[in-house]
Design an enzyme around this catalytic site. Structure first.
Site: not given
Lengths: 87, 398
Positions: B161, B293, B304, B322, B327, B386
């Site tokens: 990502c 994010h 975050e 998002k 995403h 990830f």
């Protein structure tokens, strides 16, 4: 029922080369048809799919190895042989 | 060398170009709809944000399409828009120096999916000869270089990502270092396939109804697809030719958590943000907007938020887009950078679509409901992947 292998092969080559099948004659080579190596590989794939055969072609071997790719006529002859052998 | 953005392009669930995407972001539109792919009945996930009504034939002749996976098609559409906006003539010496870095997590997954299906399910003994050049991860970058005749540094970046931010960050560093006067950079992703969706289902992180970043009632993430590509250019090069300057990239930083494959670390995120601010020689107090994010998963939102709160408290406005476009995985950072351009150029902070209620574990200033007006001179765009990989871009008004 016998298939018109020649017409089918020429049809596949014509589609790949984006030419009219009537412009494709047995004496022409794949280069004459404007086909590059990727185009040739794609045409062989289409032939294999159409006739359910395996074409012994290796892109690393000059002239493709066992499979005679020098002209439309030689390709048609070899495909006919493979189709007959398949039964 | 200072680095500016002189062109932007995108195709994503919100819009087929930058202007329509910015308007949709500003209006708080949501592009999440019911999912309808082949074998949909075999999936439990029923929603996604897809690029609807995309017709490859409108962009590429048939012989070109045979070599293009969907992710490469998206990348090319975005790159063409970006180059057109930049006004660059990519010829001669400039074409020789210019390259493309395109991030993607999964590469040509539609091609892999289709051909694996043909072999495993349909028991076919052969697949199309272009399967490899379509599915390889660098296909999009290479296709862009071929499209424009670019001969400079060109490769793909895979960091899940964070792929887009790593790609843009590396291109930024190259232009800043004088390696190339111009670079194309961004990301592309198209993994809304049966295999791709099954893989995500396996992680049990997909939301059933909506993506609600930083909201107490979050239920997870919603998958999207698309691409974003930018023209990065040395500022002197851009000003010398009177180019449009959309923003200056002032800093970039990356870090690895070095800890866990899927659970993010607040410390890793904080380190990346602090380093990006330092790289840009910004004071934390000057950062007016952070495009988070913000995946809408508990693990991301908590980590975050903690990282943002540690640096900025509630002083920086934060939103995640998002909830609007889903995403986009490897393309997410590129499409989300558009929200930063919206903030810098129009003073509009895109709202966090889907957000409904405050979460005590997210003690930050979240822009929700409708867009907020604010004068923003510098902003951050976060991407935390990830594998524990973090990449943060810092943009300023030129």
């Amino acid at each position: 029922m016998s298939r018109d292998v020649e017409a089918e092969v020429i049809g596949i080559l014509a589609r790949q080369a984006m030419l009219d099948p009537f412009d494709i004659t047995n004496d022409l080579s794949p280069e004459d048809l404007g086909m590059d190596s990727l185009g040739l590989v794609e045409a062989i794939f289409a032939i294999e799919e159409a006739f359910d055969i395996s074409v012994p072609f290796n892109a690393n071997v000059p002239q493709g190895g066992e499979f005679d790719l020098s002209s439309v006529g030689s390709i048609v002859d070899h495909v006919k042989m493979l189709v007959t052998a398949r039964g | 060398m200072r680095v500016v953005i002189t062109g932007a392009g995108t195709i994503n669930p919100l819009g087929a170009d930058v202007p329509s995407t910015l308007r949709a972001m500003a209006a708080g539109q949501c592009a999440v709809t019911s999912l309808a792919i082949r074998d949909q009945r075999r999936l439990s996930v029923q929603i996604a944000a897809s690029v609807a009504d995309f017709d490859p034939s409108a962009h590429f002749p048939p012989e070109r399409q045979r070599l293009l996976d969907r992710f490469s098609q998206f990348a090319l559409v975005a790159a063409r828009q970006a180059v057109q906006q930049s006004g660059l003539q990519l010829t001669g010496r400039l074409a020789a120096q210019t390259g493309a870095i395109i991030g993607s997590a999964a590469g040509g997954l539609s091609t892999s999916d289709d051909n694996f299906r043909a072999v495993y399910e349909e028991r076919k003994s052969r697949v199309h000869p272009f399967t490899v050049p379509r599915l390889m991860g660098n296909a999009a970058a290479s296709q862009i270089s071929i499209d424009f005749g670019l001969q400079g540094p060109t490769f793909a970046v895979a960091s899940a990502c964070a792929s887009s931010n790593h790609a843009i960050g590396l291109a930024f560093q190259m232009v800043r270092a004088g390696v190339a006067p111009v670079m194309l950079a961004g990301g592309a992703e198209a993994m809304l396939t049966l295999g791709g969706l099954k893989a995500w289902e396996g992680l049990r992180v997909l939301a059933p109804v909506a993506c609600r970043p930083f909201s107490l009632d979050r239920t997870g993430m919603v998958l999207g697809e698309g691409a974003g590509v930018f023209v990065l250019e040395a500022r002197d090069h851009a000003t010398a030719r009177g180019a449009p300057i959309l923003a200056e990239i002032a800093g970039f930083a990356m870090s690895a958590d070095g800890a866990h494959m899927v659970l993010p670390s607040a410390i890793g995120a904080e380190r990346a943000m602090r380093a990006a601010i330092d790289d840009a020689t910004l004071a934390p107090g000057s950062v007016g907007y952070i495009n988070a994010h913000g995946t809408g998963t508990q693990a991301n939102d908590f980590a975050e938020s903690a990282a943002i709160a540690a640096i900025f408290g509630r002083r920086a406005a934060v939103s995640s887009t998002k909830g609007a476009h889903g995403h986009l995985i490897g393309a997410s950072g590129a499409v989300e950078l558009l929200a930063c351009l919206l903030a810098l150029n129009e003073g509009i902070l895109a709202p966090t679509v889907g957000w409904r209620m405050p979460d005590p574990n997210c003690p930050i200033d979240i822009v929700a409901g409708t867009a907020r007006r604010a004068v923003v001179t510098s902003c951050l765009s976060n991407a935390f992947a990830f594998g524990g990989l973090n990449a943060v871009l810092a943009l300023v008004n030129p």
